[in-house]
Design a protein around this motif. Sequence first.
Motif, PDB file in Angstrom:
ATOM      1  N   HIS A 537       4.281   6.030 -10.233  1.00 19.67           N
ATOM      2  CA  HIS A 537       3.185   5.565  -9.378  1.00 19.67           C
ATOM      3  C   HIS A 537       3.741   4.683  -8.272  1.00 19.67           C
ATOM      4  N   LEU A 538       2.954   4.473  -7.246  1.00 18.01           N
ATOM      5  CA  LEU A 538       3.364   3.581  -6.170  1.00 18.01           C
ATOM      6  C   LEU A 538       3.456   2.162  -6.716  1.00 18.01           C
ATOM      7  N   GLN A 539       4.345   1.401  -6.121  1.00 17.49           N
ATOM      8  CA  GLN A 539       4.486   0.002  -6.524  1.00 17.49           C
ATOM      9  C   GLN A 539       3.170  -0.741  -6.283  1.00 17.49           C
ATOM     10  N   PRO A 540       2.644  -1.401  -7.308  1.00 21.07           N
ATOM     11  CA  PRO A 540       1.373  -2.107  -7.109  1.00 21.07           C
ATOM     12  C   PRO A 540       1.516  -3.290  -6.145  1.00 21.07           C
ATOM     13  N   VAL A 541       0.536  -3.427  -5.275  1.00 20.31           N
ATOM     14  CA  VAL A 541       0.482  -4.592  -4.374  1.00 20.31           C
ATOM     15  C   VAL A 541      -0.921  -5.190  -4.452  1.00 20.31           C
ATOM     16  N   ALA A 542      -1.044  -6.432  -3.979  1.00 20.43           N
ATOM     17  CA  ALA A 542      -2.333  -7.117  -4.041  1.00 20.43           C
ATOM     18  C   ALA A 542      -3.293  -6.582  -2.983  1.00 20.43           C
ATOM     19  N   MET A 543      -4.588  -6.578  -3.319  1.00 19.75           N
ATOM     20  CA  MET A 543      -5.643  -6.285  -2.348  1.00 19.75           C
ATOM     21  C   MET A 543      -6.369  -7.597  -2.072  1.00 19.75           C
ATOM     22  N   PRO A 544      -5.887  -8.374  -1.088  1.00 18.39           N
ATOM     23  CA  PRO A 544      -6.509  -9.685  -0.860  1.00 18.39           C
ATOM     24  C   PRO A 544      -7.963  -9.508  -0.408  1.00 18.39           C
ATOM     25  N   GLY A 545      -8.880 -10.048  -1.194  1.00 20.56           N
ATOM     26  CA  GLY A 545     -10.297  -9.898  -0.864  1.00 20.56           C
ATOM     27  C   GLY A 545     -10.930  -8.734  -1.605  1.00 20.56           C
ATOM     28  N   SER A 546     -10.147  -8.069  -2.448  1.00 21.75           N
ATOM     29  CA  SER A 546     -10.675  -6.985  -3.270  1.00 21.75           C
ATOM     30  C   SER A 546     -11.338  -5.891  -2.417  1.00 21.75           C
ATOM     31  N   ALA A 547     -12.638  -5.652  -2.595  1.00 23.41           N
ATOM     32  CA  ALA A 547     -13.306  -4.578  -1.844  1.00 23.41           C
ATOM     33  C   ALA A 547     -13.219  -4.803  -0.327  1.00 23.41           C
ATOM     34  N   SER A 548     -13.133  -6.078   0.116  1.00 25.17           N
ATOM     35  CA  SER A 548     -13.000  -6.336   1.564  1.00 25.17           C
ATOM     36  C   SER A 548     -11.741  -5.703   2.117  1.00 25.17           C
ATOM     37  N   ALA A 549     -10.720  -5.565   1.247  1.00 22.63           N
ATOM     38  CA  ALA A 549      -9.455  -4.982   1.705  1.00 22.63           C
ATOM     39  C   ALA A 549      -9.606  -3.498   2.014  1.00 22.63           C
ATOM     40  N   ILE A 550     -10.676  -2.865   1.501  1.00 20.64           N
ATOM     41  CA  ILE A 550     -10.924  -1.457   1.838  1.00 20.64           C
ATOM     42  C   ILE A 550     -11.575  -1.379   3.219  1.00 20.64           C
ATOM     43  N   ARG A 551     -12.490  -2.323   3.484  1.00 14.74           N
ATOM     44  CA  ARG A 551     -13.168  -2.326   4.787  1.00 14.74           C
ATOM     45  C   ARG A 551     -12.294  -2.893   5.897  1.00 14.74           C
ATOM     46  N   GLU A 552     -11.277  -3.701   5.497  1.00 19.46           N
ATOM     47  CA  GLU A 552     -10.431  -4.362   6.487  1.00 19.46           C
ATOM     48  C   GLU A 552      -8.970  -4.038   6.209  1.00 19.46           C
ATOM     49  N   TRP A 554      -6.362  -4.431   7.784  1.00 20.61           N
ATOM     50  CA  TRP A 554      -5.360  -5.444   8.139  1.00 20.61           C
ATOM     51  C   TRP A 554      -4.950  -6.244   6.900  1.00 20.61           C
ATOM     52  N   ARG A 555      -5.854  -6.406   5.948  1.00 20.56           N
ATOM     53  CA  ARG A 555      -5.519  -7.156   4.725  1.00 20.56           C
ATOM     54  C   ARG A 555      -4.447  -6.427   3.925  1.00 20.56           C
ATOM     55  N   MET A 556      -4.556  -5.098   3.873  1.00 19.15           N
ATOM     56  CA  MET A 556      -3.545  -4.317   3.156  1.00 19.15           C
ATOM     57  C   MET A 556      -2.215  -4.365   3.904  1.00 19.15           C
ATOM     58  N   ALA A 557      -2.299  -4.381   5.246  1.00 19.93           N
ATOM     59  CA  ALA A 557      -1.070  -4.481   6.029  1.00 19.93           C
ATOM     60  C   ALA A 557      -0.354  -5.793   5.685  1.00 19.93           C
ATOM     61  N   VAL A 558      -1.102  -6.893   5.681  1.00 11.36           N
ATOM     62  CA  VAL A 558      -0.500  -8.196   5.364  1.00 11.36           C
ATOM     63  C   VAL A 558       0.116  -8.153   3.971  1.00 11.36           C
ATOM     64  N   SER A 559      -0.596  -7.570   3.031  1.00  8.84           N
ATOM     65  CA  SER A 559      -0.115  -7.523   1.655  1.00  8.84           C
ATOM     66  C   SER A 559       1.194  -6.742   1.544  1.00  8.84           C
ATOM     67  N   PHE A 560       1.225  -5.537   2.134  1.00  3.38           N
ATOM     68  CA  PHE A 560       2.453  -4.725   2.072  1.00  3.38           C
ATOM     69  C   PHE A 560       3.599  -5.413   2.815  1.00  3.38           C
ATOM     70  N   LEU A 561       3.283  -6.063   3.950  1.00  2.27           N
ATOM     71  CA  LEU A 561       4.333  -6.721   4.727  1.00  2.27           C
ATOM     72  C   LEU A 561       4.926  -7.889   3.944  1.00  2.27           C
ATOM     73  N   ASP A 609      -3.886   2.974   4.864  1.00  2.00           N
ATOM     74  CA  ASP A 609      -4.606   1.950   5.622  1.00  2.00           C
ATOM     75  C   ASP A 609      -3.625   0.949   6.230  1.00  2.00           C
ATOM     76  N   ALA A 610      -2.666   0.510   5.399  1.00  2.00           N
ATOM     77  CA  ALA A 610      -1.728  -0.514   5.845  1.00  2.00           C
ATOM     78  C   ALA A 610      -0.900  -0.020   7.025  1.00  2.00           C
ATOM     79  N   VAL A 611      -0.374   1.205   6.925  1.00  2.00           N
ATOM     80  CA  VAL A 611       0.459   1.731   8.007  1.00  2.00           C
ATOM     81  C   VAL A 611      -0.380   1.899   9.277  1.00  2.00           C
ATOM     82  N   ALA A 612      -1.621   2.381   9.106  1.00  2.00           N
ATOM     83  CA  ALA A 612      -2.505   2.528  10.272  1.00  2.00           C
ATOM     84  C   ALA A 612      -2.755   1.172  10.933  1.00  2.00           C
TER      85      ALA A 612
END
Length: 758
Positions: A537-552, A554-561, A609-612
């Motif tokens: 599986h892909l390496q797990p990373v945090a979704m800061p804000g939980s469901a907000s990270a799906i709508r935003e 940029w949160r996933m980008a910050v997390s992966f970075l 999402d993060a790469v986008a």
Amino acid sequence: MSGSKAAVRVSINGIVQGVGFRPFVYQLARDHGLAGQVANTAMGVVIQLEGAPEAIDACLQDLPRRKPPLAHIVEIQREPATVHGFDDFRIVPSVGGQERFTLISPDVAVCDDCLSEMRDSNDRRHRYPFINCTNCGPRYTIITDVPYDRPKTAMRHFSLCEACRREYDDPSDRRFHAQPNACPVCGPSVWLCDRDGQEISAEDPIAAAAEALKQGQVLALKGLGGFHLAVDAQNEEAVRRLRRRKRREEKPFALMAADLSRAGQFVEVDAAAQSLLESIQRPIVLLPKREGHAIASGVAPGNAYFGVMLPYTPLHHLVLAEDFLALVMTSGNLSEEPICIANADALERLGQIADLFLMHNRDIYLRSDDSIVRQVAGEVRFLRRSRGYVPVPVFLRSNLPRVLAVGGELKNTICLTRERFAFLSQHIGDMENRQTEDFFQLTIDHLQRILDIRPEVVAYDLHPDYLSTRYAQTRDDLPVVGIQHHHAHIVSCLAEHQLEGRVIGLAMDGTGYGPDHTVWGGEVLIAEAGGYTRAAHLQPVAMPGSASAIREPWRMAVSFLEVSMGEGWREMPLPLMKGLSEPQIQISTQMIRQGLNSPLTSSLGRLFDAVAAILGLHLTVAFEGQAAMALEHLAADVDAPPYAFRWGAGDTRIIDTAAIIRAVCSDVSAGMPSPIIAARFHETLVQGLTDLCEELRRETGLDRVVLSGGVFQNRRLLAGLLARLGLAGFSVFAHRQVPTNDGGLALGQAVAAAAMMA
Ligand code: ZN
Ligand code: ZN
Ligand code: FE
């Protein structure tokens, strides 16, 4: 008939009732000079044929080839019979049976024969918007119970006039036993009304409705499976008004083109697209926009495709014939609620959106949204399987116990099984509001009734908070089985291909509950119907804000970075930085470090999402998948080499996504054009997942790979993996009958639950 005379008894299973099958057999037998009889049975039809043996063979060869358009033959059984000495061929009354199970036809588009009558000013049904026959019209959406007879349909309020009755009773007539048969004298009618339900008097309500559309008004139009909201697709201001009132900011609207040649003026229509557009199911087909098209820009902003369909009810044909290039035809609902079907409900819920209502008095018992398809790698792929296709079952490899599977949360559908049939329901929707939950409940009750299925077990998703899960847990009359989300995805694809045994399953997805309480979604499983192991599986990373990270995103980008390079990324010239404030970065990184409202995810959807977001495409989205779609669009067909794709050793391999993110950032810093970066990212997944499958094949000997999950709505990824894995010698399976997204989940749940019980 002289010489040797033979007799056979032929039983046919499938959708053969209410579709003109007996008159067809009658005609066919006579064409071949055969005597005998045909009757409906509880399971289909049974035919007795007598005559010359070669004529019987020829007749049975012709039968599947010439079957009526709505018939769907599952099985033909032929056995020798004794010669009775029939002197002609007859249609005889139904042979009673204990079972009341018959397959019901879906609702299909009005046929050409009916259309030419409707356009003939001398015909008694000239311009009649409810014209239909045995080969066309409503079925599934107007049935309340079985057997399928007029009193059990929405037509029970209309009694046949003498002329219609004659057609209905005449086996040689195109309308023999056509339950919805009607005419202007005895059948349903249309009228136009305002938002208060006040009828607007007009000599021709259809022409008046068309006139209002031309003036830019929003029309609510009652269709086959529910109401549509329509505006003139060339009127920019009307499209904007509809978006504002419907509270739908960016999601594309579907279009209905007047005919094929008009569709060809704004989308690219190849032969495959043409046959889909003209099929009796009339789905919405996603097709590339044409350069310089004349459709309003607000219809599908930032999208390379239009969703296009052709008219499928007589009413659509009459409205579109008033010289429109196309109409926007979007579901008649408010944001995420289910589509309206009842007149009173439409006035209440659409009163603030529509200026006018084109109503009719033929009830819709069960709503059914438009289906959405596209062609990828030479096959039709469903994004939504609903009107026109439901309730045609998926035919399974073997008999199953009776299972009710309740699906997931988003794009919910439910599934019921019996014998070798799996009935996947129409699109129910996102289970996020009361109305959708009610519709979910109604669909379960309705399908159990018309399919005569009393489930023995209920299958559900492991997510404890899904409304579908909660429903399953209230069924304390039945045993329940929880099925892991991605296991269900893979089994769904196994089921439709009738595969047995273990396979390598690539479940590439947005969100699904993992038994370790993290959010899964980039899973490589070794799976079979009854179970799975997580191979990678892909390496797990945090979704800061939980469901907000799906709508935003940029949160996933910050997390992966953060995972990839600590704070180092903040000095990089990433397009993302232009849209981010210092406090946003501070707060989200703090959440990640302290694990505050930041569940872990291995989702591939979130990596997209993060790469986008890093490339600055979408820092926030109006709907899930929007950022990933933009990334796919950007990559187009650009050829580019992959980045490195590595994974760790061990029973469960962890895929190193941080390395991919670092490679993306380094390309950005080096000034690499972003279409190339987007293409490299796609290529990384195609090559990397293929390499991983090869390692798993060496280890397990498995050479079948099954692709499922919402991420495979990505055309480049799906086509790329099908090709690359194929070249590597794998047999590769992707969805063709049900959606790869959560709309196909219930099928997998049902089949997995049955296997786990066995
Ligand atoms: Zn017809
Ligand atoms: Zn009539
Ligand atoms: Fe999913």
